[in-house]
Design a protein around this motif. Structure first.
Motif, PDB file in Angstrom:
ATOM      1  N   ALA A  99       0.831  -1.203   0.000  1.00  0.00           N
ATOM      2  CA  ALA A  99       0.000   0.000   0.000  1.00  0.00           C
ATOM      3  C   ALA A  99       0.869   1.259   0.000  1.00  0.00           C
ATOM      4  O   ALA A  99       0.560   2.248  -0.680  1.00  0.00           O
ATOM      5  CB  ALA A  99      -0.930  -0.009   1.210  1.00  0.00           C
ATOM      6  N   ALA A 100       1.969   1.214   0.754  1.00  0.00           N
ATOM      7  CA  ALA A 100       2.894   2.354   0.772  1.00  0.00           C
ATOM      8  C   ALA A 100       3.540   2.554  -0.595  1.00  0.00           C
ATOM      9  O   ALA A 100       3.766   3.695  -1.031  1.00  0.00           O
ATOM     10  CB  ALA A 100       3.965   2.130   1.839  1.00  0.00           C
ATOM     11  N   LEU A 101       3.833   1.462  -1.297  1.00  0.00           N
ATOM     12  CA  LEU A 101       4.358   1.573  -2.660  1.00  0.00           C
ATOM     13  C   LEU A 101       3.358   2.288  -3.564  1.00  0.00           C
ATOM     14  O   LEU A 101       3.736   3.066  -4.454  1.00  0.00           O
ATOM     15  CB  LEU A 101       4.659   0.182  -3.232  1.00  0.00           C
ATOM     16  CG  LEU A 101       5.901  -0.538  -2.713  1.00  0.00           C
ATOM     17  CD1 LEU A 101       5.960  -1.949  -3.292  1.00  0.00           C
ATOM     18  CD2 LEU A 101       7.160   0.235  -3.076  1.00  0.00           C
ATOM     19  N   GLY A 102       2.077   2.009  -3.321  1.00  0.00           N
ATOM     20  CA  GLY A 102       1.039   2.686  -4.099  1.00  0.00           C
ATOM     21  C   GLY A 102       1.065   4.189  -3.895  1.00  0.00           C
ATOM     22  O   GLY A 102       0.832   4.964  -4.835  1.00  0.00           O
ATOM     23  N   VAL A 103       1.355   4.613  -2.675  1.00  0.00           N
ATOM     24  CA  VAL A 103       1.450   6.047  -2.387  1.00  0.00           C
ATOM     25  C   VAL A 103       2.604   6.670  -3.175  1.00  0.00           C
ATOM     26  O   VAL A 103       2.476   7.759  -3.754  1.00  0.00           O
ATOM     27  CB  VAL A 103       1.643   6.289  -0.878  1.00  0.00           C
ATOM     28  CG1 VAL A 103       1.889   7.766  -0.597  1.00  0.00           C
ATOM     29  CG2 VAL A 103       0.426   5.784  -0.102  1.00  0.00           C
ATOM     30  N   VAL A 104       3.739   5.968  -3.224  1.00  0.00           N
ATOM     31  CA  VAL A 104       4.887   6.457  -3.992  1.00  0.00           C
ATOM     32  C   VAL A 104       4.528   6.576  -5.477  1.00  0.00           C
ATOM     33  O   VAL A 104       4.861   7.565  -6.146  1.00  0.00           O
ATOM     34  CB  VAL A 104       6.102   5.525  -3.808  1.00  0.00           C
ATOM     35  CG1 VAL A 104       7.263   5.970  -4.700  1.00  0.00           C
ATOM     36  CG2 VAL A 104       6.530   5.493  -2.347  1.00  0.00           C
TER      37      VAL A 104
END
Length: 407
Positions: free
Chosen positions: A164-169
Motif C-alpha cells: 500500500a505504501a508503494l502505491g502512495v509512492v
C-alpha cells in the motif's frame, strides 16, 4: 525515453508486487485462515477476474476526465484495496481487498500503454510500452522476493501494508511526472467499442489469454511445487521468485526491442518455446538446478509476448485504442484466472503439484495456433486479390475489409 515513463514504471512496480507476491505467500495465508492451498489460490483467481472486469469498467468511467487524473484515481483505489487485505480478519475480507485492488490494474496498464505510446515516435511505441512494463518485471526481482521474505518473517499482513505504501509512492510519481495529455477529439465510446469488430483485435486478445495463462498455470503453485516436489526449503521460494523476475525483465526487454521489427515471428518463437518449456517443467521440477533454470525461462518466454501482443492490439485498434488496450490487460488476467483455476483442479484431483505444468503447456500451444491463424488471415487480407479495386473478401464485413486494407 521521456521521464514520464519512469512514473508509469513506478506505478507498475507497486501493482506488479501485489499481483505476484501472493504466490510466494500462499502457504502462510492458507495456514493463517485455515483453508487449503487450492482455496487460497482463489486470491490469485479473484484478483485476475477483478482485473478482467475492472479494466473495461474503469476505462469507461474514466472517459470524461484526463488520462493523468484517471491514473491517479486508479492508484488511490489500489492503495485502499491493499490496506483492506492487510487488516482482513477473515479470508473472505482479504479476497474482497484483492478484488478492490485489482480493479485498478487493468485500466492502469491499459491507459498507461496508450500514454506511453503517445509520448514517443511511432517506431518506438513497443519500446515505450516495454519501459512501462519494466516496473512490473522489476517488481518480480525486487518487490516480490522482498515481500515474500517480509511475509515469511514478519507476517503476510506487513507485506500488504508495505505494498500500500508503494502505491502512495506511485501516486506521487504520477502527479509530479506525467504530463496532462489532451483527450482525443471526436472519440466516443462507440468508437472504442467498434475496435472489437476487428477479428485481429479479438485474436490478439485470445493469444493473450492463452499464452500468459500458460505462465500462470505453473507459477501460481510455484511455492508448493518447489517445496514438495523439488525439495527446496520454504525460504528458497524467495530467490526462486527472483529468478522468475529476472527472466521476466529479460523477456520484456527482448519483446520490446524486437516487436517493432518482427512482431509475428517473435510471437511464434516465444509461444512455441514457452509450450515446450512448460511441458518439460513436469520433469525438471524434480531436480533443483533444472527447476531453477526452467523457472527463469518461463518468466523470459512469457514476458517476451507482452509488448508485441499489447502493441498488436494498439495497432489494430488504431484511432480508438484506450478501451481495447485496457481489455487486453484484462485478457492477460483472464488467462491468469483460468489457469490458476485449472491448476487448482488438477491438484485437487490428486494429479500432483506438477500437473498444472501440463495445463500451461496446452494453453501456450493453443496460443501458438492462434498466432498462425492470425498471420494467415492477415496475409489473405493483404493479398492482391483483396486489395484490388472492387474486390470483396467472402465472409468479410465492409468494416473488416476497410480495416484489412488500411493495414
Amino acid at each position: 525515453m521521456p521521464l514520464a515513463l519512469l512514473a508509469l514504471a513506478i506505478g507498475a512496480f507497486g501493482i506488479g508486487t501485489t499481483e505476484f507476491v501472493i504466490m510466494g505467500l500462499l502457504p502462510e495465508v492458507a495456514g493463517d485462515f485455515g483453508v487449503s492451498i487450492p482455496t487460497a489460490g482463489f486470491l490469485v483467481t479473484g484478483y485476475a477476474l477483478g482485473v478482467m472486469f475492472g479494466a473495461p469498467l474503469m476505462t469507461v468511467l474514466g472517459t470524461k476526465i484526463s488520462r493523468k487524473r484517471m491514473l491517479m484515481l486508479l492508484m488511490g483505489l489500489f492503495i485502499i484495496g491493499n490496506l483492506l487485505s492487510a487488516v482482513a480478519p477473515v479470508f473472505a475480507v482479504m479476497l474482497i481487498g484483492r478484488v478492490v485492488a485489482s480493479l485498478a490494474h487493468g485500466a492502469f496498464f491499459g491507459i498507461g500503454s496508450v500514454v506511453a505510446a503517445d509520448l514517443v515516435a511511432p517506431d518506438k511505441k513497443a519500446g515505450a510500452i516495454a519501459m512501462m512494463f519494466t516496473g512490473l518485471t522489476v517488481a518480480n526481482v525486487v518487490g516480490v522476493p522482498l515481500g515474500t521474505l517480509v511475509g515469511q518473517s514478519a507476517g503476510w499482513r506487513v507485506t500488504f501494508a508495505v505494498v500500500a505504501a508503494l502505491g502512495v509512492v506511485g501516486l506521487v510519481g504520477i502527479a509530479k511526472l506525467v504530463p496532462e495529455l489532451p483527450r482525443a477529439e471526436g472519440v466516443r465510446l462507440r468508437h472504442e467499442l467498434a475496435a472489437f469488430k476487428n477479428a485481429q483485435v479479438l485474436l490478439a486478445m485470445a493469444m493473450t489469454v492463452l499464452g500468459f495463462g500458460g505462465v500462470f498455470a505453473a507459477i501460481t503453485y510455484i511455492a508448493p511445487m518447489m517445496t514438495h516436489v523439488a525439495g527446496f526449503a520454504d525460504g528458497s521460494v524467495t530467490w526462486l521468485l527472483v529468478l522468475f523476475g529476472l527472466g521476466m525483465v529479460g523477456g520484456n526487454l527482448i519483446g520490446g526491442k524486437y516487436a517493432d521489427r518482427a512482431l509475428m515471428p517473435l510471437l511464434y518463437v516465444s509461444l512455441g518455446a514457452l509450450a515446450l518449456v512448460l511441458a518439460l517443467f513436469t520433469l525438471t521440477a524434480h531436480h533443483k538446478v533444472l527447476a531453477a533454470v526452467t523457472i527463469a525461462l518461463i518468466g523470459a518466454l512469457g514476458f517476451a509476448t507482452v509488448p508485441p501482443l499489447q502493441k498488436r492490439v494498439l495497432d489494430q485498434a488504431h484511432g480508438a485504442p484506450t478501451l481495447a488496450s485496457a481489455v487486453n490487460i484484462g485478457a492477460f488476467n483472464l488467462g491468469n484466472a483460468l489457469s490458476a483455476w485449472l491448476g487448482g483442479l488438477v491438484i485437487a484431483a490428486g494429479l500432483g503439484y506438477t500437473a498444472p505444468n501440463w495445463v500451461g503447456a496446452a494453453l501456450a500451444a493453443a496460443a501458438l495456433v492462434l498466432a498462425f491463424v492470425s498471420a494467415a488471415l492477415e496475409r489473405r487480407a493483404d493479398s492482391p486479390s483483396v486489395n484490388a479495386p472492387g474486390a470483396v473478401v467472402t465472409g468479410a464485413t465492409p468494416t473488416e475489409h476497410r480495416t484489412a486494407v488500411s493495414h
